[in-house]
Design a protein around this motif. Sequence first.
Motif, short mmCIF file in Angstrom:
data_model
loop_
_atom_site.label_atom_id
_atom_site.label_comp_id
_atom_site.label_asym_id
_atom_site.label_seq_id
_atom_site.Cartn_x
_atom_site.Cartn_y
_atom_site.Cartn_z
N ASP A 50 0.77 -1.04 0.08
CA ASP A 50 0.02 0.06 -0.08
C ASP A 50 0.93 1.16 0.14
O ASP A 50 0.66 2.08 0.95
CB ASP A 50 -0.89 -0.09 1.12
CG ASP A 50 -2.05 -1.00 0.82
OD1 ASP A 50 -2.33 -1.37 -0.07
OD2 ASP A 50 -2.93 -1.23 2.21
N THR A 65 1.71 4.70 -1.63
CA THR A 65 1.03 5.81 -2.49
C THR A 65 1.89 5.71 -3.90
O THR A 65 3.08 5.28 -3.98
CB THR A 65 1.00 7.06 -1.85
OG1 THR A 65 2.32 7.69 -1.81
CG2 THR A 65 0.49 7.25 -0.51
N PRO A 66 1.28 6.20 -4.86
CA PRO A 66 1.93 6.65 -6.15
C PRO A 66 3.23 7.39 -5.96
O PRO A 66 4.28 6.83 -6.43
CB PRO A 66 1.11 7.41 -7.12
CG PRO A 66 -0.28 6.85 -6.72
CD PRO A 66 -0.22 6.83 -5.06
N GLN A 85 5.08 7.24 -3.34
CA GLN A 85 6.10 6.41 -2.78
C GLN A 85 6.46 5.15 -3.65
O GLN A 85 7.55 4.72 -3.40
CB GLN A 85 5.37 5.78 -1.36
CG GLN A 85 5.26 6.66 -0.30
CD GLN A 85 4.25 6.22 0.87
OE1 GLN A 85 3.39 5.30 0.48
NE2 GLN A 85 4.49 6.84 1.86
N TRP A 98 -1.60 0.82 -8.32
CA TRP A 98 -1.88 2.14 -8.58
C TRP A 98 -3.09 2.61 -8.33
O TRP A 98 -3.65 3.83 -8.35
CB TRP A 98 -1.80 2.56 -10.13
CG TRP A 98 -0.26 2.17 -10.55
CD1 TRP A 98 0.23 0.61 -11.18
CD2 TRP A 98 0.89 2.69 -10.32
NE1 TRP A 98 1.31 0.77 -11.29
CE2 TRP A 98 1.92 1.87 -10.71
CE3 TRP A 98 1.17 3.83 -9.51
CZ2 TRP A 98 3.24 2.30 -10.82
CZ3 TRP A 98 2.63 4.18 -9.40
CH2 TRP A 98 3.53 3.49 -10.16
N GLY A 99 -3.99 1.72 -7.72
CA GLY A 99 -5.45 1.94 -7.19
C GLY A 99 -6.44 1.09 -7.90
O GLY A 99 -6.30 -0.22 -8.10
N GLN A 148 3.30 8.96 -12.58
CA GLN A 148 3.97 8.17 -11.73
C GLN A 148 4.35 6.96 -12.22
O GLN A 148 5.44 6.28 -11.93
CB GLN A 148 3.39 8.35 -10.25
CG GLN A 148 3.37 9.35 -9.59
CD GLN A 148 1.99 10.13 -9.89
OE1 GLN A 148 1.39 9.90 -10.77
NE2 GLN A 148 1.58 11.06 -8.93
#
Length: 325
Positions: free
Chosen positions: A151, A153-154, A156, A197-198, A207
């Motif tokens: 998990d 983030t983009p 990260q 990416w979600g 990203q």
Amino acid sequence: MRFIALFFIFLLQIAWAEEPWKIAIIGDTHDAPPRMEGSEGVAVNFIKTLYGEILKHQVDMVIQVGDMADVQGSAPVKGLAKRKELNKMLEEKGIPFYALRGNHEAIPGRAVQFRELFMPTRKQGAKGLATRKLNYGIRHKNASLYFMDIDLTPAQLVDFSAWIKRNRSKANSVPRHCLVFTHRTLQTPMQFRECLWGRYNDSATEQQNIFYRNLREAGVRFVVTGHLHAHDLYTITSPDRKHRLTSLICAPAGNKVLPLPLLLPTKSRVKTLQYRSGITAYYILTIHPDSMTLDTYAAPNNGTTDKGPQSDEFKKLPSYQIPMD
């Protein structure tokens, strides 16, 4: 005498670089406690069978790409310790085990447990160890292996890829191969709506482009993931179509299986190479001096029993040589 000793070490390193070696890889091993009394949410019988098969291959290490124990009942407290206990089969043979967190290890409290039970240390023999929170990298013979936490983030994810690139650029001697292991997938079949990416494959395109570029420039050609409980080997290109990676979604090493996915759009960036649902599997990745070969050993998995597959049920799927261009 010191010069002679250093010279022999140098010769040994050259020999290691030229000798093929093997990594065993397994996917998700979590299961629901009601179906496996005393298992603490771990697919105990599956793991024992798979380890028995893996030990026949003379591997250098075993890697699991997350989701080691379930999150029901007492499993959140005891599950990871139970999973660790099963690694005694490997420890007795001197085979190290490396893992990373999946979404089942993302619940409160499990980050601390994971660090205590599974994060490697130099004392344990991890060579070239680099850590960043619960992300880490090691070196073994002619390969760098990086393990990415759950998990991110983009932003990260971009930072992680840049970290690999920096580590590789700073090294005095750079191993030929570079591999990345993580839990969530680079892409998702449409109805599952869940990847790195979600919800969508084309989320965070800027990203993604940087992430793919950094990995390629660091020498990464192969990314191994889990999460979707089906065997899926494919190539994927960055949204700007400039950088390509090969990736594997590991079949489960437990009895949770998912149905066939909806087909990806015809203009998808993904090219499917192999797909199997309803199986359990383990993988043997053979690292050669200038190439890598993936072998898949699969058995039927109906997802309804804790018994697990039997040894004679495993069949080898066609080998696949990872593109190095």
